[in-house]
Design an enzyme around this catalytic site. Structure first.
Site, PDB file in Angstrom:
ATOM      1  N   LYS A 140      39.048  47.851  41.006  1.00 58.44           N
ATOM      2  CA  LYS A 140      38.639  46.492  40.660  1.00 58.44           C
ATOM      3  C   LYS A 140      37.480  46.043  41.549  1.00 58.44           C
ATOM      4  O   LYS A 140      37.563  46.123  42.779  1.00 58.44           O
ATOM      5  CB  LYS A 140      39.805  45.511  40.816  1.00 58.44           C
ATOM      6  CG  LYS A 140      40.859  45.633  39.739  1.00 58.44           C
ATOM      7  CD  LYS A 140      42.003  44.657  39.951  1.00 58.44           C
ATOM      8  CE  LYS A 140      41.659  43.268  39.448  1.00 58.44           C
ATOM      9  NZ  LYS A 140      42.867  42.382  39.504  1.00 58.44           N
ATOM     10  N   ILE A 141      36.435  45.551  40.903  1.00 62.03           N
ATOM     11  CA  ILE A 141      35.257  45.047  41.608  1.00 62.03           C
ATOM     12  C   ILE A 141      34.948  43.644  41.077  1.00 62.03           C
ATOM     13  O   ILE A 141      34.809  43.463  39.864  1.00 62.03           O
ATOM     14  CB  ILE A 141      34.044  45.964  41.386  1.00 62.03           C
ATOM     15  CG1 ILE A 141      34.332  47.371  41.942  1.00 62.03           C
ATOM     16  CG2 ILE A 141      32.788  45.376  42.018  1.00 62.03           C
ATOM     17  CD1 ILE A 141      33.227  48.388  41.663  1.00 62.03           C
TER      18      ILE A 141
END
Length: 371
Positions: A140-141
Site C-alpha cells: 500500500k502506497i
C-alpha cells in the site's frame, strides 16, 4: 438460501475484510469469513495494526522472541506485521490460485511517515515485498503527490500495489496515469504484466462526515437534503473515471500485452452516522470489477440484511454530478474538502504508527526485564 454477500459477489464485487490480527489468524475466524461470508482478501493499515498488537496477549510470544534477539523497535514491528501478512497470504493462497491472483490479496502499508518521501517509499515498498515474500501481497502506497512517482517506480519493478487514501477525482486520474506508466515501464523491464495487480482505494464515508458537518453549519432545508449523498456520488464518479481511462488506446496496448486493469476499491465503508443505513456504502456502490473492503461490523450488516440489487453505479453519473454541483452552489468547496481529508488521513495514520511504536517499545522493555 443465497446470502446478500453471495449476491454481492455475483454482481462482480470482491469483498475484502478491512482488518487483520494474530487472533483472527490463530482462532480460525478469518477462515470462517472466507468460508461463510465470501471474503476474498484483506487490507491493513497502521490503525489496524495498532489495535491488533495492543489488544490481548496474542503478540506476547513474538515480542519476547524479538526482545531476546536484541531486535530494535523498528525491526520488531517490521517482523510482527510482515509475519501476520505473510500468514494471511498463505491462508488466501487458494483464493488467489482460483482467481489467477486477482483476489486472495493481502495489503500492507509502507511506514506512513514516508508519505511525502518518494525515494523512502520506494525503498520501503521493496523491503516489505521482499520480506513478506508472497505473490499475493499488495504493497500500500498513499496517493500523495510524492507517492505518485513511487507508485510508478514500484510497479515498474513488477510489484503489485494498493494505492490508498484517494479522495478526489483529479487525484484518482493521476493515480491511474501513475499505474499505467508503471506498467509501461514494467513491460520495458521485461516483467510479465499479467502477474502485476493493483487496486486504487477510494475513500467514501469520510467525505460524508466532513461535508455533512459543513451542511449542518449552513442549516438550510436545501443543505440538509444533501446530507449523506456526497460520498456515494463521489465514488460513482470515480467509477466513471475508471471506465473512461481504461477504454483508451493507451490502455488497449497494455491490455494486449497481458495487463489487467487497476480495480477501484471502496475504502472507509463503515457508516459513521447512525442515521444512515449501515450498508449504505456497500449496496449503493455495487458494480462489476470493484472491491469493497469492509470492517467486520459492515460485513456482518451486509450479510444479515443487505439489499443487493445488482449494479447500482452505472447510469448514475449525471445525478452524482448534480449532487456535487449542488454542494458547490451552497458554498461547500469540493477541492477544500478533499485536500483536508487527505491531510487528516495521513495525520491519523502517522499518529497510529507513533502510538504503535510507543506501545511495542514498552512491551520490548518489559520482555527484556522478565527474560
Amino acid at each position: 438460501m443465497t446470502t446478500p454477500t453471495q449476491l454481492l459477489s455475483d454482481a462482480g464485487v470482491s469483498i475484502w475484510l478491512d482488518d487483520l490480527s494474530r487472533e483472527r489468524l490463530s482462532s480460525g475466524s478469518l477462515q470462517r469469513l472466507i468460508d461463510e461470508k465470501n471474503v476474498v482478501g484483506v487490507t491493513t493499515n497502521p490503525s489496524i495494526f495498532h489495535a491488533a498488537i495492543t489488544a490481548g496477549h496474542y503478540y506476547d510470544a513474538k515480542v519476547a522472541e524479538m526482545a531476546a534477539q536484541g531486535a530494535s523497535l523498528e525491526a520488531a514491528i517490521f517482523e510482527i506485521t510482515t509475519t501476520d501478512v505473510a500468514d494471511a497470504c498463505d491462508l488466501f493462497a487458494p483464493v488467489a490460485a482460483a482467481t489467477n491472483g486477482v483476489d486472495g490479496r493481502v495489503s500492507i502499508e509502507v511506514d506512513p511517515r514516508l508519505a511525502w518521501d518518494t525515494a523512502g517509499t520506494i525503498a520501503e515498498a521493496k523491503h516489505l515485498h521482499g520480506k513478506v515474500g508472497k505473490d499475493n501481497v499488495h504493497i500500500k502506497i498513499p496517493a500523495t503527490v510524492e507517492g505518485l512517482q513511487a507508485i510508478t517506480a514500484v510497479l515498474a519493478e513488477g510489484i503489485s500495489v494498493n494505492v490508498t487514501l484517494i479522495f478526489s477525482l483529479e487525484r484518482y486520474r493521476a493515480v491511474i496515469n501513475a499505474f499505467q506508466s508503471g506498467l509501461e515501464q514494467a513491460r520495458d523491464n521485461g516483467h510479465d504484466l499479467s502477474r502485476i495487480h493493483s487496486v486504487a482505494s477510494f475513500f467514501v464515508s469520510r467525505v460524508d462526515t466532513e461535508i455533512d458537518k459543513r451542511l449542518d453549519k449552513i442549516g438550510t432545508e436545501e443543505a440538509r437534503a444533501l446530507k449523506g449523498k456526497a460520498g456515494v456520488a463521489n465514488a460513482r464518479l470515480a467509477y466513471q473515471v475508471h471506465e473512461e481511462l481504461f477504454s483508451t488506446e493507451r490502455w488497449a496496448v497494455l491490455a494486449d500485452a497481458g495487463a489487467l486493469p487497476q480495480r477501484p476499491l471502496w475504502a472507509s465503508t463503515g457508516v459513521k452516522d447512525p442515521a444512515y443505513p449501515d450498508t449504505l456504502y456497500v449496496t449503493e456502490l455495487a458494480a462489476p470489477g470493484v472491491v469493497n473492503t469492509m470492517p467486520e461490523k459492515t460485513l456482518d450488516a451486509t450479510f444479515e440484511h443487505g439489499v443487493v440489487t445488482g449494479d447500482t453505479i452505472t447510469g448514475t453519473y449525471d445525478e452524482a454530478r448534480e449532487t456535487l454541483n449542488a454542494l458547490e452552489a451552497l458554498g461547500v468547496s469540493y477541492n477544500d474538502v478533499v485536500a483536508l481529508l487527505e491531510s487528516e488521513g495521513l495525520e491519523k495514520f502517522v499518529a497510529s504508527w507513533k502510538e504503535l511504536l510507543a506501545d511495542v517499545e514498552g512491551a520490548l522493555a518489559g520482555a527484556r526485564k522478565t527474560a
